[in-house]
Write an enzyme that holds these catalytic residues in place. Structure first.
Site, PDB file in Angstrom:
ATOM      1  N   GLY A 273       0.806  -1.218   0.000  1.00  0.00           N
ATOM      2  CA  GLY A 273       0.000   0.000   0.000  1.00  0.00           C
ATOM      3  C   GLY A 273       0.834   1.259   0.000  1.00  0.00           C
ATOM      4  O   GLY A 273       0.303   2.353  -0.172  1.00  0.00           O
ATOM      5  N   VAL A 274       2.149   1.111   0.202  1.00  0.00           N
ATOM      6  CA  VAL A 274       3.062   2.256   0.141  1.00  0.00           C
ATOM      7  C   VAL A 274       3.707   2.230  -1.234  1.00  0.00           C
ATOM      8  O   VAL A 274       4.454   1.320  -1.560  1.00  0.00           O
ATOM      9  CB  VAL A 274       4.140   2.186   1.234  1.00  0.00           C
ATOM     10  CG1 VAL A 274       5.057   3.396   1.165  1.00  0.00           C
ATOM     11  CG2 VAL A 274       3.482   2.087   2.617  1.00  0.00           C
ATOM     12  N   GLY A 277       7.253   2.697  -6.459  1.00  0.00           N
ATOM     13  CA  GLY A 277       7.786   2.107  -7.675  1.00  0.00           C
ATOM     14  C   GLY A 277       7.890   3.084  -8.821  1.00  0.00           C
ATOM     15  O   GLY A 277       8.866   3.101  -9.573  1.00  0.00           O
ATOM     16  N   SER A 302       8.122  -7.570 -19.456  1.00  0.00           N
ATOM     17  CA  SER A 302       7.321  -7.853 -18.258  1.00  0.00           C
ATOM     18  C   SER A 302       6.541  -9.158 -18.364  1.00  0.00           C
ATOM     19  O   SER A 302       6.055  -9.524 -19.445  1.00  0.00           O
ATOM     20  CB  SER A 302       6.319  -6.713 -18.025  1.00  0.00           C
ATOM     21  OG  SER A 302       6.985  -5.512 -17.737  1.00  0.00           O
ATOM     22  N   HIS A 378       2.351  -0.556 -14.445  1.00  0.00           N
ATOM     23  CA  HIS A 378       3.032   0.206 -15.494  1.00  0.00           C
ATOM     24  C   HIS A 378       2.110   1.235 -16.155  1.00  0.00           C
ATOM     25  O   HIS A 378       2.536   2.369 -16.412  1.00  0.00           O
ATOM     26  CB  HIS A 378       3.612  -0.744 -16.537  1.00  0.00           C
ATOM     27  CG  HIS A 378       4.797  -1.505 -16.044  1.00  0.00           C
ATOM     28  ND1 HIS A 378       5.973  -0.887 -15.670  1.00  0.00           N
ATOM     29  CD2 HIS A 378       4.995  -2.830 -15.830  1.00  0.00           C
ATOM     30  CE1 HIS A 378       6.843  -1.786 -15.266  1.00  0.00           C
ATOM     31  NE2 HIS A 378       6.276  -2.974 -15.348  1.00  0.00           N
TER      32      HIS A 378
END
Length: 445
Positions: A273-274, A277, A302, A378
């Site tokens: 939840g933090v 990225g 990916s 992304h």
């Protein structure tokens, strides 16, 4: 107790031969008294450190059920006092529009402040205290699956972590083969996308045509929070086994015009939840452009980790795409050794994957976020779905999760902000024209 002796004590309590103790009724009362002492917050810094050390020792000495009871006590018994909140709210309502409004507002905020966070923040006073709290929340998230009464404590911890781990406090570091071995061992442990098979494999990922960057917090200097692995190339990579081949010649990084982000790993479950990225990727792009001015393409190679799970919910999609095999047969991967079957599956499987990335939504809602977690990440950071890659991951994991399919997401510095804004405001997915055409032509001719 000195800092060094506390660290030793905490380590000994989590040693493999330690037998955690259950929490009986008497122990619960002692724990409740300890928590009240911490909530009161009396004394100075030395007292706070001693209280936090004792409480950490208590927690680490409990078995799993005892730890859950520990957290439940904090969640249920150390929230705001309802009577004080009601009185402060009434006083605030009465003061609105008067000279006393702002004092009443401050009093209301004070009344609503819970003792839970006062207890938790005291762990900051001890060595490794922030890491202790992150690991504690990892426990909490496990218990939360079957005990929703813990949700209030989780929300408070997540909010506090978002402040403590703000990107402005984080340090970007490039890790190399000369990085201390203890930290390199953690990269091997934490790699979540493409398992690091050996020290030789790790050395290959740290060679001159590779880069590895990680975010660190000053209070957790030996623990990477998230790291990204980068390959410097002259093309858009389309096969992860080729990219990770230890025996491939080292590419001359002076000729590189493309940076491929092929693995991004969050390392701390307790920081769920933090989000940092997106900031990591932006910082890394800036760092790479400074070191390699010729770089003009930034893309990922990916995984598509939820494609197979989506098909289990939508089994008709295989037939609609014209795929002649069952999902089990597709996941097995044995078909990849059959040249004729490979030829038959290439186009329909690529079209099916394009449809999935373009239209599969979490919760089945047409206006919901993408079903695939990597895609959400992304696209939410401003990337574009650039190209699909057939048989790009021929590992057992690659077949099990996406039948060997992988995707390139492109980060075009000139489009990132507009892509991000369109995705956030309307859910618009940025796609190359080629992938968008594939998504429109799912049914086999």
């Amino acid at each position: 107790m000195t800092n060094d002796s506390l660290v030793g004590k905490l380590r000994s309590l989590i040693a493999p031969d330690t037998r955690p103790a259950p929490l009986n009724a008497r122990g619960i009362e002692r724990l409740r008294a300890q928590l009240r002492e911490c909530a009161a917050g009396q004394g100075g810094e030395v007292s706070a450190r001693a209280r936090a050390a004792r409480l950490a020792e208590t927690y680490l000495g409990l078995d799993d059920a005892g730890r859950q009871q520990f957290l439940k006590l904090i969640a249920l018994e150390f929230g705001p006092d309802p009577a004080k909140v009601a009185a402060a709210h009434a006083a605030y309502q009465a003061a609105v529009g008067t000279d006393g409004q702002w004092r009443a507002e401050a009093a209301l905020r004070t009344a609503m402040r819970s003792s839970r966070i006062r207890i938790m923040t005291q762990f900051n006073a001890i060595p490794q205290g922030v890491k202790f709290l992150v690991d504690l929340r990892a426990d909490l998230l496990r218990y939360l699956e079957n005990d929703r009464e813990l949700a209030v404590l989780d929300r408070e911890l997540e909010s506090r972590f978002n402040a403590w781990f703000d990107v402005g406090f984080l340090e970007l570091q490039r890790l190399t083969w000369n990085t201390p071995a203890s930290l390199l061992e953690k990269l091997i442990e934490y790699e979540a996308v493409h398992e690091i098979q050996s020290w030789a494999d790790l050395k290959n990922r740290l060679d001159s045509d590779r880069r590895l960057y990680a975010f660190f917090h000053p209070r957790m200097p030996a623990e990477p929070l998230i790291f990204v692995e980068v390959a410097l190339t002259d093309h858009l990579a389309g096969n992860v086994q080729e990219l990770l081949d230890e025996h491939a010649p080292v590419f001359d990084n002076r000729k590189a015009d493309t940076a491929i982000f092929y693995s991004i790993s969050n390392t701390q479950v307790g920081l769920r939840g933090v989000s940092f990225g997106s900031f990591l990727l932006k910082r890394v792009i800036d760092d790479l452009k400074r070191d390699f001015p010729k770089l003009d393409k930034f893309a990922t190679l990916s995984p598509i980790p939820a494609l197979a799970s989506w098909l289990r919910r939508n089994p008709e999609a295989l037939a609609e795409a014209g795929i002649p095999l069952s999902q089990d047969a597709m996941s097995d991967g044995a078909w990849a050794a059959d040249r004729e079957m490979v030829r038959r599956l290439r186009d329909p499987l690529t079209r099916l994957t394009a449809r999935y990335l373009a239209s599969a939504k979490r919760g089945g809602q047409a206006d919901g976020p993408p079903y695939d977690p990597v895609s959400r990440f992304h696209l939410g950071n401003g990337a574009r779905v650039e190209r699909l890659n057939f048989l790009a991951d021929n590992s057992a994991k690659g077949f099990a999760q996406s039948f060997g399919m992988m995707v390139n997401y492109c980060y075009d510095p000139e489009e990132i902000e507009s892509n991000l804004e369109a995705f956030a405001s309307s859910g618009r997915i940025a796609m190359s024209a080629a992938v968008r055409r594939l998504a429109r032509n799912v049914v086999s001719a």
